[in-house]
Each structure stands twice: as C-alpha cells, then as structure tokens.
Enzyme design. Structure first.
Site, short mmCIF file in Angstrom:
data_model
loop_
_atom_site.label_atom_id
_atom_site.label_comp_id
_atom_site.label_asym_id
_atom_site.label_seq_id
_atom_site.Cartn_x
_atom_site.Cartn_y
_atom_site.Cartn_z
N GLY A 114 56.20 11.40 26.90
CA GLY A 114 56.11 10.16 26.14
C GLY A 114 57.46 9.74 25.59
O GLY A 114 58.52 10.16 26.06
N GLY A 115 57.43 8.93 24.57
CA GLY A 115 58.66 8.37 24.02
C GLY A 115 59.31 9.26 22.97
O GLY A 115 60.34 8.89 22.40
N ASP A 119 40.52 20.73 40.53
CA ASP A 119 39.12 21.16 40.57
C ASP A 119 38.38 20.80 39.28
O ASP A 119 37.48 19.98 39.27
CB ASP A 119 39.06 22.67 40.77
CG ASP A 119 39.26 23.06 42.23
OD1 ASP A 119 39.05 22.21 43.10
OD2 ASP A 119 39.63 24.21 42.49
N GLU A 127 42.24 23.15 45.19
CA GLU A 127 43.00 22.78 44.00
C GLU A 127 44.46 22.36 44.26
O GLU A 127 44.88 21.25 43.93
CB GLU A 127 42.99 23.97 43.03
CG GLU A 127 43.92 23.87 41.84
CD GLU A 127 43.48 22.84 40.83
OE1 GLU A 127 42.30 22.81 40.50
OE2 GLU A 127 44.33 22.06 40.38
N1 COA Z 1 21.82 27.04 53.59
C1 COA Z 1 22.40 26.91 54.82
N2 COA Z 1 23.61 26.40 55.02
C2 COA Z 1 24.29 25.98 53.94
C3 COA Z 1 23.76 26.08 52.64
C4 COA Z 1 22.48 26.64 52.48
N3 COA Z 1 21.90 26.77 51.29
N4 COA Z 1 24.67 25.59 51.74
C5 COA Z 1 25.75 25.20 52.49
N5 COA Z 1 25.51 25.42 53.79
C6 COA Z 1 26.39 25.13 54.92
C7 COA Z 1 26.77 23.68 54.98
O1 COA Z 1 25.73 22.94 55.53
C8 COA Z 1 28.03 23.75 55.85
O2 COA Z 1 27.63 23.87 57.19
P1 COA Z 1 28.20 22.93 58.41
O3 COA Z 1 29.69 22.98 58.31
O4 COA Z 1 27.65 23.61 59.61
O5 COA Z 1 27.70 21.56 58.22
C9 COA Z 1 28.60 25.11 55.47
O6 COA Z 1 27.60 25.81 54.75
C10 COA Z 1 29.84 25.20 54.62
O7 COA Z 1 30.15 24.06 53.89
P2 COA Z 1 31.68 23.72 53.57
O8 COA Z 1 31.65 22.80 52.42
O9 COA Z 1 32.34 23.24 54.81
O10 COA Z 1 32.32 25.11 53.10
P3 COA Z 1 33.77 25.73 53.41
O11 COA Z 1 33.77 27.05 52.71
O12 COA Z 1 34.12 25.74 54.84
O13 COA Z 1 34.80 24.73 52.67
C11 COA Z 1 35.75 23.57 50.77
C12 COA Z 1 35.04 24.83 51.29
C13 COA Z 1 35.84 23.68 49.26
C14 COA Z 1 37.18 23.51 51.36
C15 COA Z 1 34.98 22.30 51.19
O14 COA Z 1 33.64 22.45 50.76
C16 COA Z 1 35.55 21.01 50.62
O15 COA Z 1 36.57 20.49 51.08
N6 COA Z 1 34.86 20.42 49.63
C17 COA Z 1 35.21 19.15 49.03
C18 COA Z 1 36.40 19.26 48.14
C19 COA Z 1 36.23 20.28 47.06
O16 COA Z 1 35.31 20.25 46.27
N7 COA Z 1 37.22 21.17 46.98
C20 COA Z 1 37.40 22.02 45.84
C21 COA Z 1 36.71 23.27 45.91
S1 COA Z 1 36.96 24.08 44.35
#
Ligand code: COA
Length: 415
Positions: free
Chosen positions: A247-248, A168, A139
């Site tokens: 705004g204005g 978000d 966020e």
């Molecule tokens: N079974 C097995 N693995 C799973 C799964 C499931 N059901 N669901 C998710 N995973 C795995 C994914 O494949 C990924 O694995 P990999 O990195 O080995 O490919 C892993 O879980 C985690 O995914 P990721 O999205 O990287 O999670 P994170 O906790 O590290 O990051 C965020 C979180 C939010 C920072 C990231 O997802 C992101 O930048 N998202 C896009 C922007 C966004 O929406 N941000 C706002 C969040 S409110």
C-alpha cells in the site's frame, strides 16, 4: 442455538484442498455436508503426507471437519441411481473434479436440472473458459497463472510461491461466497444456478493491487514505494518487491535480537506517515522529524533503504515481542514474524476458536485451524472429519433405502 445454514444439504463431490475448504466452511455454518467418496481409497488426501500409519492424514482431517462420508461408485449403474436420489434431496452439489469429469459420470448441468431444478451446482476449476479450460491445476500452478508468483520474491531472484494457499483455500472461500449468494437468490427465483470459481481468477482477485501497479508503471515508468526506486531499474511488468508493503505506507521486514540463531526473529515495521515523529523518537533520530530530507513521506521515498537500516539498528537491540510492546505504545504499526510453532502455542488463538484441538478415534488429538469467520448467532463447533464411508448406511436410510436394499447395493459394489 441454531446455525446459519441449518436445513441446507450439500452433496459434496470435492477432493484435495480447494473444494473441501469450501464445504468445510459451509458445514461450520450449519449445512449438512455429505461427502461422496470412492470406496476403498476415498479422497486421495486421506493417505497423502501420512504421519501415523493407517490413520487419515492431517491433510485430510484438517479440511473435512463436520462432514459425513458416504462411499458410492459413481461409475456403477446402481451407484448412479443412489446419486440421483441424493441429487433430488440436496440443495447444492459442489465439485472440483478435472474439467469434464462430472459430465463423464453422466451428471451434466442439464441432467442435474432435470432431476432437481432448485439444485445449485458449484465448481472449482483451474481456469475459466479459454485456452486453458481443460487443464488440471494445483495450488502453485494457480499462483503462477494468477500473477502471484511473478510479483512475489526479490528482484534478483526467481518468482516465488507463497506458503498461504491462495489458489486452493483462497478459491474455496470464493466458491463458498458464490454458493451462499446463489442460495439467497434462489429464495426469490426458486431456481438453482451454476457457480464457478476458477483458481486463476481467485488468485488474480487477491493480486488486485499488482494489476493496479501494472497500470501505474505503464503511466509513470517508476513506482516510488518499490525497493527498485531510485537506484534500480523498472522493466515493462510489475517487478518483485521483496518485503515492501503493497500500500501507500512503506514497510519492510527487519532483524530483531537473536536473528543469528532464530530464523523468525524479525518484525514487520511500517513507517506510517502520521506517526513518523514518534518513530524518530523511539529510534533516537529525533532530528529526522524536522529535517526536510526526512520529514515528509515524499522526501523519505528515495531514502527508504537508509531509513529501514537505521530502524533495524534499533530493532536488533530488542526481541520481536519487546519491539512490539514498545511500538504499540506509540501506535506504530508493526507485526512479529510468528513461526507455526509460536502460532500453535498461542493461547489467545485457542480462546477464540481459531486454533482448536480435536480428538480423532484413530489418530488421537491434533490441532487444527477452526472457523476464521465468527458469526454471533451461529457459533462453530469443530467436530472431527468422518472415517471413510462412516455414514453410508445412515445417509441412504435417510433418503429412503431399507436395510435390505442397502445390503444389495453393497453386494453389487455400488456402495
Ligand atoms: N466413484 C468412481 N469414480 C470416481 C468417484 C467415485 N466416487 N469420484 C471420482 N471419480 C472419478 C472421476 O469420475 C474421474 O474419472 P474420469 O477421469 O474417468 O472421468 C476420476 O475419478 C478422477 O477425477 P480427477 O478430478 O481427474 O482427479 P485427478 O486426481 O486426476 O486430478 C486435480 C486432480 C485436482 C488435478 C483435478 O481434479 C483438477 O484439476 N480439479 C480442478 C481444479 C482443482 O480443484 N485443483 C485444486 C486441487 S486442491
């Protein structure tokens, strides 16, 4: 009565806030949202900011109403086969993984199209294509990169992020619009498409007026409705404008009776030009209605600080609700600074379904924000969020798996 999105099936790979906001809206409009989660843990927010031991957190429950939950290990070969079957039977796949995660799971856009050419694949990412496209984003990163933080706060302080989750939940809203638009286009083309909502873009869209001001500043060097005018200085970029209105019609936050003890005893007051004479009457400065230094909006601009100080002398003699009652009689635009406690107790928001009380089998009753978008032919019933994996057997049975096959998948750790 039916729902607007009856018959639409969503494969929901979302987690945390941005993606779940989007799919929750679609569920409220009647879509069947099947949330795919990791067995054991599920969406990380289930256990974040917990207020009751072992109960799904409010963070999770308030973003995942009206959905079903299945647990599938997407890295297990048999789990992948279950997902392939689901992809064939759904209309939309929504995800907000870190960039590349869906491809690494083996579900590239091309693969999904092979399985189901009608599938719409909708993603939230932090940034669109460019130097930051591989970055993970939360966020406040989006608020900073989208222009909100640099334009929020007071000029003599640091950039400030907003309590409103514009990165978000704001991007989730943008994505939901993209999805229903793609569904509409599919009725004519028969094809799915990719939908991308980048959080930086979503925040910038909500900061549109500040890019407007950047160009005004470059042309004129000052912006007369900003508190920096006439005594402060303007630099090269849009400055933080405190509580000035975007705004204005100049506005500011003013103290009300009780402000010494109550941090929210304030009112937002707008000196809307058409009601200027009424404002002068209400605050007892009748002479300002005709004095050339105050009578026109242009003449008032360099005197806004003095004007708001005078109005505040009046608002400090009233509570914010007394001031509202009086000002509304004269059509003077204003708004009380409402605390979350006051909002939670507001009976009119309960009546419209904007604040809803929901019962949950583990946590009991809690308050949530219902659907803020009201459709007359598609009313929203808010139902509780699913327990982790609550609907795994039910959903797998619906897509053709027998109880024996489900048992085998469970033994293999695929579900
Ligand atoms: N079974 C097995 N693995 C799973 C799964 C499931 N059901 N669901 C998710 N995973 C795995 C994914 O494949 C990924 O694995 P990999 O990195 O080995 O490919 C892993 O879980 C985690 O995914 P990721 O999205 O990287 O999670 P994170 O906790 O590290 O990051 C965020 C979180 C939010 C920072 C990231 O997802 C992101 O930048 N998202 C896009 C922007 C966004 O929406 N941000 C706002 C969040 S409110």
């Amino acid at each position: 009565m039916g729902k607007a999105l009856d018959g639409v099936r969503i494969l929901d790979f979302t987690h945390v806030q941005s993606g779940p906001t989007c799919t929750q809206l679609l569920a409220w409009f009647g879509a069947d949202v099947i949330k795919v989660e990791k067995a054991g843990t599920g969406d990380i927010t289930r256990e974040q900011l917990r207020d009751i031991p072992d109960a799904d957190s409010l963070y999770f429950t308030m973003l995942n109403h009206n959905k079903r939950s299945v647990t599938i290990d997407t890295k297990n070969p048999e789990g992948k086969q279950v997902l392939e079957t689901l992809i064939k039977s759904c209309d939309v796949l929504v995800e907000n993984f870190a960039p590349g995660a869906l491809d690494r799971m083996g579900f590239s856009w091309e693969r999904i199209q092979e399985l189901n050419p009608r599938m719409i694949v909708a993603s939230v990412k932090g940034f669109g294509p460019g130097p930051y496209e591989d970055c993970k984003v939360y966020e406040n990163v989006a608020q900073c990169a989208g222009g909100a933080a640099s334009t929020t706060g007071f000029d003599d302080g640091p950039p400030v992020v907003s309590g409103a989750q514009i990165g978000d939940s704001g991007t989730g809203l943008h994505l939901a619009l993209g999805i229903v638009t793609a569904l509409y286009q599919r009725t004519m083309t028969g094809r799915g498409q990719k939908v991308l909502a980048a959080m930086q873009d979503g925040v910038l869209n909500l900061c549109r007026v500040k890019l407007r001001d950047q160009q005004r500043l470059e042309r004129t060097g000052v912006m007369k409705e900003y508190p920096q005018y006439p005594n402060g200085t303007f630099g090269e970029a849009v400055p933080r404008a405190g509580n000035a209105s975007g705004g204005g019609q100049p506005g500011w936050i003013l103290k009300c009776k009780g402000w010494e003890a109550d941090p929210n005893a304030y009112i937002y007051f707008i000196t809307q030009a058409p009601v200027w004479a009424k404002i002068c009457n209400v605050i007892g400065k009748e002479e300002w209605a005709t004095d050339p230094d105050y009578a026109t909006a242009t003449a008032r601009l360099p005197r806004l600080k003095e004007i708001f100080a005078e109005i505040e002398r009046w608002t400090m003699t009233k509570t914010k609700f007394e001031a509202m009652d009086i000002l509304n009689k004269y059509d003077i635009p204003c708004g009380p600074i409402l605390s979350m406690k006051e909002i939670a107790e507001d009976q009119s928001l309960r009546k419209t379904g904007t604040i809803v009380e929901v019962d949950h089998p583990v946590r009991g009753k809690y308050l949530t924000v219902g659907n803020p978008i009201k459709l007359s032919d598609s009313p929203t019933d808010v139902t509780r969020s699913p327990l982790l994996g609550e609907h795994t057997d039910e959903v797998l049975a619906e897509i053709g798996y027998s109880p024996e096959q489900i048992d085998l998948l469970r033994t293999a750790g695929a579900i």
